[in-house]
Scaffold this active site. Structure first.
Site, PDB file in Angstrom:
ATOM      1  N   GLY A  12       0.820  -1.200   0.000  1.00 14.25           N
ATOM      2  CA  GLY A  12       0.000   0.000   0.000  1.00 14.25           C
ATOM      3  C   GLY A  12       0.856   1.253   0.000  1.00 14.25           C
ATOM      4  N   LEU A  13       0.273   2.336   0.422  1.00 11.86           N
ATOM      5  CA  LEU A  13       0.962   3.628   0.438  1.00 11.86           C
ATOM      6  C   LEU A  13       1.657   3.778   1.794  1.00 11.86           C
ATOM      7  CD1 LEU A  13       1.609   6.134  -1.128  1.00 11.86           C
ATOM      8  CD2 LEU A  13      -0.613   7.072  -0.532  1.00 11.86           C
ATOM      9  N   HIS A  14       2.716   2.999   1.976  1.00  8.71           N
ATOM     10  CA  HIS A  14       3.483   2.974   3.228  1.00  8.71           C
ATOM     11  C   HIS A  14       4.551   4.068   3.200  1.00  8.71           C
ATOM     12  CE1 HIS A  14       6.854   1.018   1.126  1.00  8.71           C
ATOM     13  NE2 HIS A  14       5.884   0.428   0.434  1.00  8.71           N
ATOM     14  N   ALA A  15       5.395   4.120   4.202  1.00  2.00           N
ATOM     15  CA  ALA A  15       6.361   5.218   4.361  1.00  2.00           C
ATOM     16  C   ALA A  15       7.307   5.363   3.171  1.00  2.00           C
ATOM     17  CB  ALA A  15       7.151   5.035   5.649  1.00  2.00           C
ATOM     18  N   ALA A  18       5.337   6.637   0.184  1.00  2.00           N
ATOM     19  CA  ALA A  18       4.967   8.032   0.407  1.00  2.00           C
ATOM     20  C   ALA A  18       6.162   8.950   0.185  1.00  2.00           C
ATOM     21  CB  ALA A  18       4.411   8.214   1.821  1.00  2.00           C
TER      22      ALA A  18
END
Length: 85
Positions: A12-15, A18
């Site tokens: 997913g849109l993890h660190a 991002a």
């Protein structure tokens, strides 16, 4: 301009994802925002993006506005579609 995208990478849109998004977004002068199911965040802010908590399969809308909005949109849509590299 705006365009819908789907988060395709497994985590997913993890660190890390991002951070890559913010790095790319900051190459452009245009205002960049990401709209999730319940909020709109600054696409140039890693903390803002992380608040979206967007897992794989999430539908988000990218919004760009400014002198290089088309170039920003194209680059960011490609980044998301590629699973953030």
């Amino acid at each position: 301009m705006q365009q819908d995208v789907t988060i395709v990478n497994e985590l997913g849109l993890h660190a890390r994802a991002a951070a890559r998004f913010v790095e790319m977004a900051n190459r452009f002068r245009s205002k960049i925002e990401i709209v999730g199911s319940h909020e709109r965040v600054d696409g140039k802010s890693i903390l803002g993006i992380l608040t979206l908590a967007a897992p794989r399969g999430s539908q988000l809308t990218l919004v760009t506005e400014g002198s290089d909005e088309q170039q920003a949109m194209d680059a960011l849509v490609e980044l998301v579609a590629d699973g953030f590299g």
